[in-house]
Scaffold this motif. Structure first.
Motif, short mmCIF file in Angstrom:
data_model
loop_
_atom_site.label_atom_id
_atom_site.label_comp_id
_atom_site.label_asym_id
_atom_site.label_seq_id
_atom_site.Cartn_x
_atom_site.Cartn_y
_atom_site.Cartn_z
N LEU A 152 0.91 -1.33 0.25
CA LEU A 152 0.19 -0.19 -0.07
C LEU A 152 1.00 1.10 0.07
O LEU A 152 0.63 2.17 -0.78
N LEU A 153 2.04 1.32 0.64
CA LEU A 153 2.71 2.52 0.86
C LEU A 153 3.38 2.71 -0.46
O LEU A 153 3.63 3.46 -0.91
N LEU A 154 3.80 1.61 -1.24
CA LEU A 154 4.52 1.58 -2.74
C LEU A 154 3.46 2.30 -3.46
O LEU A 154 3.88 3.18 -4.40
N THR A 178 -3.07 9.32 2.18
CA THR A 178 -2.75 8.04 2.62
C THR A 178 -4.00 7.16 3.41
O THR A 178 -4.13 6.12 3.05
N SER A 179 -4.68 8.09 3.92
CA SER A 179 -6.03 7.58 4.64
C SER A 179 -6.85 7.14 3.58
O SER A 179 -7.48 5.89 3.76
N SER A 180 -7.06 7.74 2.73
CA SER A 180 -7.86 7.50 1.54
C SER A 180 -7.40 5.98 0.85
O SER A 180 -8.26 5.27 0.66
N LEU A 181 -6.00 5.98 0.68
CA LEU A 181 -5.46 4.69 0.09
C LEU A 181 -5.84 3.53 0.94
O LEU A 181 -6.37 2.46 0.61
N PHE A 182 -5.56 3.86 2.22
CA PHE A 182 -5.73 2.56 3.01
C PHE A 182 -7.27 2.20 3.41
O PHE A 182 -7.73 1.19 3.57
N ALA A 183 -8.11 3.11 3.08
CA ALA A 183 -9.42 2.82 3.14
C ALA A 183 -9.69 2.01 2.21
O ALA A 183 -10.91 1.47 2.24
N THR A 184 -9.19 2.09 0.89
CA THR A 184 -9.63 1.15 -0.23
C THR A 184 -9.56 -0.45 0.23
O THR A 184 -9.98 -1.25 -0.28
N ASN A 185 -8.72 -0.58 1.38
CA ASN A 185 -8.45 -1.91 1.95
C ASN A 185 -9.89 -2.58 2.55
O ASN A 185 -10.12 -3.67 3.09
N LEU A 186 -10.82 -1.66 2.74
CA LEU A 186 -12.13 -1.65 3.64
C LEU A 186 -11.89 -2.02 5.15
O LEU A 186 -12.06 -1.36 5.71
N CYS A 187 -11.34 -3.62 5.52
CA CYS A 187 -10.94 -3.56 6.71
C CYS A 187 -10.14 -4.86 6.91
O CYS A 187 -10.26 -5.62 5.92
N VAL A 188 -9.40 -4.92 7.88
CA VAL A 188 -8.39 -6.04 8.31
C VAL A 188 -9.40 -7.10 8.96
O VAL A 188 -9.97 -6.60 9.81
N PRO A 189 -9.21 -8.46 8.65
CA PRO A 189 -9.68 -9.70 9.32
C PRO A 189 -10.00 -9.51 10.99
O PRO A 189 -8.65 -8.88 11.24
N VAL A 190 -10.75 -9.50 11.48
CA VAL A 190 -10.75 -9.16 12.92
C VAL A 190 -10.10 -10.08 13.76
O VAL A 190 -9.30 -9.91 14.69
N VAL A 191 -9.99 -11.29 13.11
CA VAL A 191 -9.38 -12.54 14.20
C VAL A 191 -7.76 -12.01 14.13
O VAL A 191 -7.24 -12.17 15.30
#
Length: 476
Positions: free
Chosen positions: A146-148, A320-333
């Motif tokens: 994502l940073l790249l 950056t926040s907008s880009l990471f938001a495209t990930n929707l969410c990280v699995p909770v487990v």
């Protein structure tokens, strides 16, 4: 028309790795054993990946108990689970909509885990960590990618260059290729314990200018596969260099909990940057990465980590926040385990004694494996290995004869790939060749993962020793 014609050319340029060749053959050998074909060994031992649980090390009890209670909340009423396990699970579930880990978490991550990571960094470095600068990711590698995406310009006259260490693990190099970045290699100095040398960084940077625009410096500390651990003075030198050349620092610090070398300790880039003071502490842009996959957790399959950003312009942070938001969410487990990594049991709590015992046992196992590996390798002719200061790998140099090199070229194979294929065929030991990671011309290496039970590690070393002595006799 074939759809292959339409595939992103950057993706099409990712080549098959040497490790894939070995893995494919290992799969074939396993199938042959299952079909009853007689071998000199009963099973293939795979030490090519940093998968502690896959190699037989056991997960931490507290982690799995909290996971179980969050997944099956009826266990919150079960007195067989320690009280602090049930309290931890209850607090985590309170931050989940509907009290269920099956609900969508916030894009920044479950609040409990997100704040625990911030407090973990603050304790580690002795300086306040702003949680707004932390992004929970699906593993450190995903955070790097994502940073790249944010940093890399893949079109135009000059593509973005990223300085990467040699040796460096293959998946990061492939990530650069997929993003259209230019990998700018800088060589670690093997003769001096795989040290990062500023003259080599400067040489690589200046050579790259003109055919790319070097903007990013990628550092792995402790090293993979090299096993080196940077001193505080070395980190200061790298930070000064990054400031001088206006480079964005990406610090991969996922092995920070495994440091073995006498007199060595882990210093985070953020801590050293802060202690250097102005102008460095306020100007050098830094991203640091950590994960539950490595270190004492070893939870590779849960795929969760974080990235913390330092000194990023507020306008850039918005993107950056907008880009990471495209990930929707990280699995909770995975976030449950991340919360435990960042906020483990404390003295006086019911689970502390067992947790501390298991962590110490794991660290002792790794330390013993390091010492035993260095002992065996130092006794083998034709192999040298720099001291293993940290991480979970040994990266040994193979001093192969001209006869072996000539034989490999006749087979159209890199010499250390031939060595590893023969090691797999003859002894059922699956290791990684140095050509997978990059190495100086005319040098050859083998990488072995040390994250295994001591009995397994002894089996690995005896298989390697037996094979190597026969190999150098065949190719004297």
């Amino acid at each position: 028309m074939s759809i292959l014609r339409e595939i992103n050319p950057n993706v099409k340029s990712i080549r098959e790795s040497e490790q894939e060749i070995i893995d494919r053959r290992a799969g074939e050998i396993n199938a042959e054993i299952e079909q009853g074909l007689v071998k000199h060994y009963k099973e293939v031992l795979d030490v090519s990946f940093g998968d502690a649980h896959g190699m037989g090390l056991k997960p931490l009890t507290f982690v799995r108990q909290v996971l179980a209670a969050c997944i099956y909340p009826s266990l919150l009423l079960d007195d067989s689970l320690p009280l602090d396990v049930r309290e931890r699970a209850q607090r985590f579930l309170e931050d989940c909509d509907g009290g269920s880990i099956g609900s969508y978490p916030p894009m920044i991550g479950v609040r409990k885990a997100w704040l625990s990571v911030s407090e973990f960094i603050s304790r580690r470095d002795g300086i306040v960590s702003n949680p707004d600068n932390i992004f929970i990711t699906s593993g450190s590698q995903h955070g790097l990618i994502l940073l790249l995406k944010l940093l890399v310009q893949s079109e135009g006259a000059l593509r973005t260059g990223v300085l990467i260490p040699v040796p460096c693990y293959c998946s990061f190099k492939n990530a650069l290729t997929a993003q259209g970045a230019v990998a700018v290699p800088y060589y670690l100095c093997e003769e001096e314990g795989w040290t990062v040398q500023i003259k080599e960084l400067r040489k690589a940077l200046h050579a790259a200018r003109g055919h790319c625009n070097p903007m990013v410096l990628y550092i792995i500390n402790p090293g993979n596969p090299s096993g080196h651990v940077q001193s505080k003075a070395s980190i200061e030198e790298v930070i000064r260099f990054a400031a001088e050349e206006r480079l964005f620092l990406m610090a991969d610090e996922v092995y920070q909990s495994f440091v073995y070398g006498n007199g060595r300790e882990f210093y985070s880039y953020k801590k050293v940057l802060s202690e250097m003071g102005s102008p460095y502490s306020s100007n050098v842009e830094l991203a640091s990465f950590h994960t539950i996959s490595k270190g004492v957790m070893g939870e590779c399959g849960l795929r969760t980590g974080y990235v913390e950003l330092v000194n990023i312009d507020p306008e850039v942070m918005r993107y950056t926040s907008s880009l990471f938001a495209t990930n929707l969410c990280v699995p909770v487990v995975g976030q449950i385990a991340l919360d435990v990594m960042a906020d483990p049991p404390q003295p006086g709590q019911p689970s502390y004694a067992l947790y501390a015992q298991q962590v110490q046992s794991l660290q002792r196992t790794l330390m013993n494996n390091v010492q035993r590996t260095e002992e065996v390798l130092s006794g083998l002719p034709g192999i040298t290995c720099q001291p293993i200061m940290g991480g979970i790998f040994a990266f040994a140099c193979l001093h192969l004869s001209q006869a072996a090199i000539k034989h490999a070229k006749e087979k159209k194979l890199e010499p250390d790939l031939l060595y590893c294929l023969r090691l797999l065929e003859d002894m059922g030991l699956c290791a990684s060749p140095g050509c997978e990671f990059g190495q100086k011309e005319g040098t050859y290496h083998i990488r072995i993962c040390l994250a295994s039970p001591e009995a397994t590690m002894e089996d690995v070393l005896q298989r390697l020793k037996s094979f190597h002595l026969r190999f150098i006799k065949e190719f004297p």
